[in-house]
Design an enzyme around this catalytic site. Structure first.
Site, mmCIF file in Angstrom:
data_model
loop_
_atom_site.group_PDB
_atom_site.id
_atom_site.type_symbol
_atom_site.label_atom_id
_atom_site.label_comp_id
_atom_site.label_asym_id
_atom_site.label_seq_id
_atom_site.Cartn_x
_atom_site.Cartn_y
_atom_site.Cartn_z
ATOM 1 C CD GLU C 60 -1.435 -3.852 4.091
ATOM 2 O OE1 GLU C 60 -0.828 -2.767 3.920
ATOM 3 O OE2 GLU C 60 -1.258 -4.574 5.094
ATOM 4 C CG HIS C 129 -6.738 -6.123 14.886
ATOM 5 N ND1 HIS C 129 -6.362 -4.939 15.481
ATOM 6 C CD2 HIS C 129 -5.614 -6.599 14.283
ATOM 7 C CE1 HIS C 129 -5.071 -4.727 15.258
ATOM 8 N NE2 HIS C 129 -4.601 -5.716 14.537
#
Ligand SMILES: Cc1ncc(C[n+]2csc(CCOP(=O)(O)OP(=O)(O)O)c2C)c(N)n1
Ligand SMILES: Cc1ncc(C[n+]2csc(CCOP(=O)(O)OP(=O)(O)O)c2C)c(N)n1
Ligand SMILES: [Mg+2]
Ligand SMILES: [Mg+2]
Lengths: 327, 331, 327, 331
Positions: C60, C129
């Site tokens: 990322e 999540h």
């Protein structure tokens, strides 16, 4: 009891805890033979050796992550980030890991790490050696964030952080390191994490703040005292989770509240302080909840003209207090 | 005639049979989870299928009474070998209060069990690598004879935390084994789009550690190299990087449809060298297992899996009141 | 004008902008042939090819950092973080780099990148999540944070974000992706970043919120309407920097304010909203500023019992509104 | 007799003389900054001393009209070669409004100047590596014949961003040159405590790119390998990793006291092979420069440095009103 500086209190706390508990160790960049770029680990390498005062490679995510691993094993690591601004590469380890280890494992594992970092401005540090970074972490349950303003508090709170069974971010104001001095007991004492502290009793107007701004507020309060205005000052000390009771009590006491931070204003610690007051003791207030903070620009510039204009100082505090009293 | 490789590697007949049993148990638990997912009983599965040989081979090379493991989400084989039970795993799949990994707080595949030195893991990949290094550092400080073992996928070897953790271990010569379970995909992205080097183990030299690549379908070979790495670590010679090459036999997880990005042919080719089949055949060729034993083993395992499923299905969820528990230490 | 879902509006906005401007491209994990794990880039790879819809390695910080480099060069990258929870390794690039490039270079360089990420809970996503991560970034001048609640807003705001000359974090509620549908014009329109939007006019009590909670508030408002209570609803849409004028206007209008976020309460976006009100229109209030939020636990658990108890829902909103009306 | 190495490397006499001039200018500007710092006129200096050969050698191997550079804080030699002036640098040291790097907002050493394609940099190390990759990606998308060149220290090569950026460049075969200026210390930490590999360039294979280590005191050798890397990049063959080995001749910065962690002997040994001296000697041996030319060059440079200092010292600070400018685009 000797008069010592803020940074000496940092060293004293670590030394005492390292003497007391062999599980305590230090890791970070240049913390060993050099004793840290600010000298906050000065003498520890000589006393405890390179096994317990570890010069790490230049990699903050590893400094945090290796510390977290050691903490899960059962050690008591104190990880130093050379500047608070350089904690950013370690955020994933701090927020995704340290903060969530106890919760996600349903109390099977825990992570007693302390992460220390010098923060704050007024030292010609420019954008990347002056930032206040606490707001980034002040929405992460599982973390505690301690930001002491005085040598006495530094020693008691850093010792408490090292003994704490959960991760603690311990931010030290770098401008306070050598500027702020006071008498500090030689003996072993700890102060409670999570508790704010009244630094001055007053009746007319309340300041709630933390870090170096506590001193600006104290100076401004002195000036106002000569005009017969009495200022109550609450030092948050722990900025996450906040001491809600102390905040409500301090706000209700005078009904006029000035909140101060050196950080950018929007989204700062004092926003939450304001929200706590507005939710719980709105009708005790006689004036809007005022905030004095850095401007909403990315970080303070290097040039002295711009740095000065960014920083909170006693004059700005005094002016804000006079406005509030006159409200 | 097939060569006897396990004795050469220092594994007894009993040991390889036990390895096979755990591989099979991992597979059957995994298959059951898919059934439960497809019938709507559990929301999520992420699989070990195709990687059991690497996982169990490696676990057997460690000291399972003493060493620490930091498994990633596919490591059913590792955690079973380290003492977690099928029931524990099913409790996690059903997210029940009694789940030792997290009390049902985390998704399945997020392992952790302190009593077995299985270190709690999260979802963001590769954060566990520095943790493994920290554990090795701590153990070394205390003069303990402990190795820490950490796994991750080949895609995950591109995260900064792999680099920073490996480098730290190299500089401080810590007893860490970094094992990359290369299953050739990171969700939909094939290895060529993840790494430009020929082998993941090519990265080892950059950290001053040995790097080896082995067939991840061969538990004996994996055992051998992990054993060597563990001994190296215990001798104070530092970390090792091991890459086990296999193939992900299932979609990435129950939320994935792998037909979008790979051909059924490719998958069925890989199934021909499924380690459950090939290692079973090896044991038979060695005369360690016959058809009847195999049948019995399967039956026993199915019983364990059934019992675990029933138990977990009927176990209670955590009470809502517990939501706020364990954010910080309780006084 | 067709009825489309929230996620279809995401795709439509990107497709239109990629057709309009060849400098716009997409990069992220699994965004190519798979079309994203949520299918938010579905069809783009087929239409624009692998040069403009790039499957990146699993890293990322590189996704953000490479995007930032391309943006400084003059491109218009749209970087996808697969889940908002996985933005953490990229924070150094976002806060130290993207946010500060214009300021630190005295306007010589700038960084027009959009970083998209699905956030939020209620999808059995467990701790990692389901998170709301906006508060981490909502103290960083130089960044803009957009969090739309409806397909119409998604399309107009995402197009505006792509055309914006500064970095924009664009957080999409993953539970809204397929749940929320409405009519969306086929033609090219943009909505102003930085402006809140009244989603329902009312007289008795004000809700200020954003994201999925807008819909919970709308549902609760319907129920209260049948009892003759009229609820005013302001959708922040941009959560940083906040639309202060719209907030003050909405708060002053009814004098009773309920702030809602799905995030943990302490240190959240609504804390700043509260502080703005308490600083600027305190005396227009008839009740304390109430906040409804997730509990202060690290993140929502997987188990359905615990997830449900964490999440805000229309019933909780209704109850809070009834309490406030009765105040 | 000394061998003529610059012609072999494709460098003319004029070019090497110009290289020397820029090296010397960098050194003299740097020395002046220390004087200004020690006399209390500027708060901070961070030095290029000892790394000028690597910096200028590399810059000359690039297309200085077209390529992008992402220098780190020591790269006075790179930015001077790319068109920044001594005056610009002094304006930055004095934090004056006219400073093209940042208008006095950043510390000295935080370079950036769009017109010369010097990309703005920050303090957190190694973030510029992914930026360089992104610039190469963008240029490739636009079909431009551009190479991006990025530098960093050997300590900084341990950051995750080095790994992630290098890997991305390798996978996408982008025209990026990663040059590690290995000066053997990261503040007080010597290289053995930073990396466990023999050479920083050992890391290249892990990203599928060539890695080479060269003498950083030799500008011709650095020129040669960077030229090769640039050509490779322009041919579409992808990135390269180059390590230049030299020694940091000054303390880390004006805030550092290097006697705390290294011996004066070690420093004076290194000064014997100071590239300003050795390259000057080479030019003389080649008959390209004589004592008189050297004297004249020094005088010219001192004039430039004096003028730059005076100008910058007398230039105004940014007005306080500008504090809030350029947070976002102005409408
Ligand atoms: C930091 C982070 N980014 C993205 C994800 C989403 N994600 C989960 S698994 C995965 C692919 C992992 O691939 P690999 O490392 O090869 O392991 P495998 O699943 O193939 O075993 C991705 C992208 C994540 N969990 N963490
Ligand atoms: C992320 C980050 N961590 C820490 C620092 C503080 N710091 C500045 S320079 C430096 C050492 C850099 O060493 P090296 O990469 O070898 O470069 P050199 O200074 O030797 O040229 C450190 C630790 C920083 N700037 N950024
Ligand atoms: Mg994989
Ligand atoms: Mg160095």
């Amino acid at each position: 009891m000797a008069v010592i500086s803020y940074i000496d209190a940092v060293i004293m706390a670590m030394r005492e805890e390292m003497e007391r508990d062999s599980r305590v160790f230090v890791l970070g960049e240049d913390v060993g033979i050099k004793g840290g770029v600010f000298k906050a680990t000065s003498g520890l390498y000589e006393q405890f050796g390179e096994q317990r005062v570890i010069d790490t490679p230049l990699a903050e995510s590893a400094i945090a992550g290796v510390g977290i691993g050691a903490a899960m094993y059962g050690m008591r690591p104190i990880a130093e980030m050379q500047f608070a601004d350089f904690i950013m590469p370690a955020i994933n380890q701090i927020i995704s890991e340290a903060a969530k280890i106890r919760y996600r494992s349903n109390n099977d594992w825990h992570c007693p790490i302390v992460i220390r970092a010098p923060y704050g401005g007024g030292v010609h540090g420019a954008l990347y050696h002056s930032q206040s970074v606490e707001a980034i972490f002040a929405n992460q349950p599982g973390l505690k964030i301690v930001m002491p303003s005085t040598p006495y508090d530094v020693k008691g709170l850093l010792k408490a952080a090292i003994r704490d069974d959960d991760p603690v971010l311990f931010f030290e104001h770098k401008r306070a390191y050598r500027l702020i001095k006071e008498e500090v007991p030689d003996d072993d004492y700890v102060l409670p994490i999570g508790k704010a502290d009244v630094k001055r009793e007053g009746e007319d107007v309340t300041v709630i703040t933390y870090g170096l701004c506590v001193h600006f507020a104290l100076q401004a309060a002195e000036r106002l005292a000569s005009d017969g205005v009495s200022v109550h000052i609450l030092d948050l000390r722990t900025v996450y989770p906040l001491d809600q009771e102390a905040i409500m009590e301090a706000a209700s006491k005078t009904g006029k509240v000035l909140l101060i931070t050196e950080d950018n204003k929007e989204g700062s610690i004092i926003s939450e302080v304001s929200a706590i007051i507005a939710e719980n003791c709105l009708f005790d207030l006689d004036a809007p909840i005022m905030r004095l903070a850095g401007p909403d620009v990315p970080a303070m510039p290097y040039s002295p003209s711009l740095e000065k204009s960014f920083m909170v100082n006693p004059e700005k505090v005094e002016k804000a207090l006079r406005d509030l009293v006159a409200y | 005639m097939v060569e006897n490789r396990h004795l050469q590697a220092g594994l007894s007949d009993e040991q390889v049979l036990e390895m096979y049993r755990i591989m099979l148990l991992a597979r059957r638990v995994d298959e059951r989870m898919w059934l439960l997912n497809r019938s709507g009983k559990i929301p999520f599965v992420v699989s070990c299928q195709g990687q059991e040989a690497a996982q169990v081979g490696a676990a057997f090379a460690l000291n399972r009474e003493n060493d620490y493991v930091l498994p990633y989400y596919r490591d059913l084989g590792v955690v079973l070998a380290f003492g977690m039970t099928a029931r524990d795993l099913m409790l996690s799949s059903f997210a029940k209060a009694e789940d030792p990994n997290s009390g049902g707080r985390q998704m399945p595949g997020h392992f952790g069990q302190k009593k077995n030195r299985i270190v709690t893991g999260s979802s963001p990949v590769t954060t566990q690598v520095p943790h493994a290094v920290g554990i090795a550092l701590a153990a070394k400080m205390e003069g303990k004879d402990i190795v820490s073992f950490v796994t991750f996928g080949e895609g995950s070897s591109n995260q900064g935390d792999f680099h920073e953790g490996a480098n730290f271990a190299g500089v401080h010569k810590l007893p860490v084994i970094l094992m990359c379970e290369n299953n050739q995909y990171a969700i939909s992205v094939p290895i060529e789009k993840q790494l430009a080097c020929g082998k993941v183990s090519d990265r080892a030299i950059g950290y001053g550690m040995p790097g080896v690549t082995v067939d991840g379908n061969d538990p004996i070979e994996v055992y051998r190299v992990v054993k060597e790495a563990a001994e190296r670590g215990r001798r104070g010679e530092g970390p090792s990087l091991i890459e086990t090459v296999s193939y992900r036999l299932t979609p990435h997880s129950s939320d994935d449809d792998d037909s979008q990005y790979r051909s059924p042919d490719e998958v069925s080719e890989a199934k021909k060298i499924d380690p459950i089949i090939t290692f079973g055949a090896y044991l038979k060729a060695m005369g360690i297992m016959d058809d009847q034993m195999e049948k019995k083993l399967n039956e026993e395992i199915m019983e364990v899996v059934n019992e675990a499923t029933d138990y977990a299905e009927n176990a209670p969820f955590a009470n809502e009141d517990t939501l706020s528990k364990y954010v910080y230490a309780e006084r």
